[in-house]
Every structure is written in C-alpha cells, then in structure tokens.
Design a protein around this motif. Structure first.
Motif, short mmCIF file in Angstrom:
data_model
loop_
_atom_site.label_atom_id
_atom_site.label_comp_id
_atom_site.label_asym_id
_atom_site.label_seq_id
_atom_site.Cartn_x
_atom_site.Cartn_y
_atom_site.Cartn_z
N LEU A 130 87.00 78.00 75.86
CA LEU A 130 86.10 77.49 74.83
C LEU A 130 86.11 78.35 73.58
CD1 LEU A 130 83.14 76.70 77.26
CD2 LEU A 130 84.83 75.10 76.37
N TYR A 131 87.11 79.19 73.44
CA TYR A 131 87.20 80.08 72.29
C TYR A 131 87.24 79.30 70.98
CZ TYR A 131 88.99 83.79 69.23
OH TYR A 131 89.16 84.71 68.22
N GLY A 132 86.46 79.78 70.00
CA GLY A 132 86.46 79.19 68.66
C GLY A 132 85.55 78.00 68.48
N LEU A 133 84.84 77.58 69.53
CA LEU A 133 83.96 76.42 69.44
C LEU A 133 82.52 76.86 69.24
CD1 LEU A 133 85.35 74.25 72.39
CD2 LEU A 133 86.04 74.19 69.98
N SER A 134 81.72 75.99 68.63
CA SER A 134 80.28 76.21 68.56
C SER A 134 79.70 75.91 69.94
CB SER A 134 79.66 75.29 67.52
OG SER A 134 79.69 73.94 67.98
N PRO A 135 78.47 76.36 70.22
CA PRO A 135 77.86 76.02 71.51
C PRO A 135 77.83 74.52 71.78
CG PRO A 135 76.60 77.75 70.45
CD PRO A 135 77.61 77.28 69.44
N GLY A 167 90.24 84.70 73.22
CA GLY A 167 91.13 84.54 72.09
C GLY A 167 92.58 84.76 72.50
N PRO A 168 93.50 84.53 71.59
CA PRO A 168 94.93 84.63 71.90
C PRO A 168 95.35 86.01 72.42
CG PRO A 168 94.61 83.51 69.81
CD PRO A 168 93.27 84.04 70.21
#
Length: 367
Positions: free
Chosen positions: A279-284, A261-262
């Motif tokens: 890949l932060y914030g994405l679904s698998p 994250g930031p």
C-alpha cells in the motif's frame, strides 16, 4: 572488554539484554553497576536519557565517557528525539545537556540483517513458531488455499495499536523514513467493506496483549486460518526495519497488507509480489479501497503457495539463523568500539557540548 553502564526506560529492549542474545556478548561486554566504572553509558530510548540519573551526568562531566543511544525501534526515534537520521545529537537532562551517539537502523550497521530481520532474533519464540507453521503451510497446495480463502467469514483483521495525531505522523525523506501509526490507524478506520475486525486494547478496551505471558503465541492462535487479509503494517517505514507483522500474517494463512517503498528490505525476501498487498504511496482512504478489491484467483493462490515454500526454507535453515546472530555480534561490537576509539581521539571528551549549555540554547532541542 567493553564496560557498559546501562540505564533508562526499556533497557531490556537491547541486544545486550535479551535472553536470546545476551550470551553472544559474554567475554566482550561487561555490564557494570556504577557509571564511574563504565567505558560508556548506554540507553535504548531518548526518554531514558532525558531522565538520566544525576550520578551519571556528574560522572560524564568529570570523565566525558560516551553516551550511546542504542535504539532498535524507529518508532522511538521518530516520536521522541524526532531526529532519526542523525548519529550525533544532544539531549537535555534535568542536570544539563548530554552529547549522544545515536546508533539505530539508519545510523549504524547493527540492524542491517542478511536474511533474517533483527527483531526475530530477540526471542526464540519467533523462529520456533515460524518454523513449524511455514512447514505446515508449505505442505498445503494451491488447492488448499482456494478452499481456505473461500470458507473464511472474516475479510480483514487489524491487530495493532490505535495511535493518531501529530506525534505519530512525519517524514524524513533523506532516510526514506515515515511514521506510520497515524496513517495505519486512519486506514483501519476507513476499511468498511465486508467483515472487518479491529482487535486489541486500543480498539476494544480490556487488558493489553503485552500483559499476557506470551502475546505472540496468543496472536498466532487467535488468528490462525482466521481471515483473508491481515494488517501487517509497521509502526514506521524504515528501509531495514521489519518486525514479526508480515511473517505473522503469512504464518496464519492470511494475505499481508504492508507498506514498503522500492528500497525496502522486504523485497530482498524474494516473496512473490502477488502474495501480499503493498500500500506504499497511497492515502489511508485509497489504501482501504485497494484492500477491499477481490484478490483470490489462480495467480494469487500460486504466488501465495510459493511464498509459503520460500518462508519455510528460510526459517528451516538453522545456518541462516546462526549466521545472523554472528553478524549481529560483530556489528554491535564494531560500532561500540568505534564510539570508544572516536572518544579517545578527542582529549578531554567531546567539546561540542558545554555542560553548562542546554540543547535548547544550542538550537538542537529534542523536546
């Protein structure tokens, strides 16, 4: 001198136990053989406190010395106590509940590194391996990386434990802490574009890598110049928690796949964002799709070369390593002394935990 009685599973996973770090505390911390000799009792996992020996619990009832959970591993905090953000918790034992001071990445300054993440200090093999490999990689120009990424037969390699299910999932937004084992396992399974490898006992069977004499050396040798991208996702997203995974990917000449994250400290390393995939914030499924997008172009190669140069400078700086060890010593001693000072200010011990009352009855169960 702080006298410490250390007990429980994984007690070797402590700054006071590692051969690379224990000498830092000589003359300041003494490990004693019996609970009644200690100024405080120290564990490294909540599971160890649950299984605390009877003589320790009885000694706590008699003397009310502090019980400290010194946890270097957010994975343990999120899967065992499930309360990684609280400094004061209560854990049940077979002989009654114990009040516990939890010192971890969130609740203490012990693991708040300046330049080199804590975990890389726990064994000299990490810095030794990185110093040579990053010097080698930095000497390779952008043209080398153009050829290397073009020639490799494997697109993506994962080498981490496959762990799925509710125990390995969870979020603690106040601490920007996320359990990632379930997420990264599902992401690895969703990757089906190109040549994808999922290596290790939990994927392939066989013996565990941790049964090897030097699992880290084995990993670096097997994966050096091997794949275009490498899964480097931590088991837990915690802003100050970085292990060997990101550095291993760069050391092996692969693009790391990471989750940050930031506010994550990985950004403080100063590595060009184009050199690794966040890949932060994405679904698998979204992460798998993002990882499959072609990425090797002039911008990537220049950024990747710059990252290698920066890492070579970091791990080639002996002063940075020594300063980090000095910082760790001071931070841990300050935290332990603070625990003792607080206990001394409470005559008769901590009144918050009646030895006849369980953590369940107090509504603070860690089970």
């Amino acid at each position: 001198m702080i006298r410490v009685f250390m007990a429980g599973c994984d007690i070797n996973r402590s700054p006071l136990s590692y051969r690379a770090l224990a000498p830092l505390f000589e003359g300041a911390v003494e490990r004693v053989a019996r609970p009644e000799q200690a100024d405080l009792y120290l564990f490294t996992r909540g599971l160890g406190i649950r299984d605390a020996p009877r003589d320790l619990v009885m000694d706590w009832r008699a003397r009310r010395r502090p019980v400290v959970l010194l946890s270097e591993e957010p994975f343990w905090d999120t899967t065992c106590t499930r309360r990684p953000l609280e400094r004061d918790i209560v854990i049940d034992t077979a002989f009654g509940a114990l009040p516990v001071v939890q010192l971890n990445h969130h609740t203490s300054a012990i693991f708040r590194f300046a330049r080199i993440p804590y975990y890389l200090l726990t064994n000299n093999r990490f810095v030794n391996a990185y110093r040579w490999r990053f010097a080698r990689n930095a000497a390779r120009g952008a043209g080398h990386w153009k050829r290397a990424f073009a020639d490799r037969a494997v697109d993506l390699t994962f080498m981490f434990e496959r762990r799925m299910g509710a125990p390995y999932d969870g979020r603690w937004p106040a601490g920007d802490t996320i359990a990632l084992c379930d997420w990264r396992s599902r992401m690895a399974l969703a990757c089906d574009t190109g040549a994808v490898e999922r290596l290790g006992q939990s994927w392939q069977g066989g013996i565990s890598r941790f049964q090897l004499n030097n699992w880290h050396f084995d990993k670096l040798m097997r994966l050096d110049d091997h794949c275009r991208s490498m899964g480097a996702i931590e088991n837990t997203h915690q802003p100050g928690y970085l292990t060997e995974k990101l550095f291993d990917a760069f050391a092996c000449g692969a693009r790391p796949l990471y989750v940050a994250g930031p506010g994550h400290r990985v950004h403080d390393l100063g590595l060009p964002p184009a050199a690794w995939l966040n890949l932060y914030g994405l679904s698998p499924q979204e992460a798998a799709a993002r990882a499959a997008v072609p990425f090797v172009d002039d911008g990537f190669r220049d950024a990747y070369h710059a990252a290698q140069v920066r890492l070579a400078a970091l791990f080639g700086d002996t002063g940075a390593l020594l300063a980090e060890r000095t910082r760790l010593r001071a931070a841990l001693l300050a935290e332990l002394q603070g625990v003792l000072d607080r206990a001394a200010a409470l005559p008769g011990g901590d009144p918050s935990c009646d030895p006849g009352q369980s953590a369940v009855s107090k509504g603070t169960s860690t089970r």
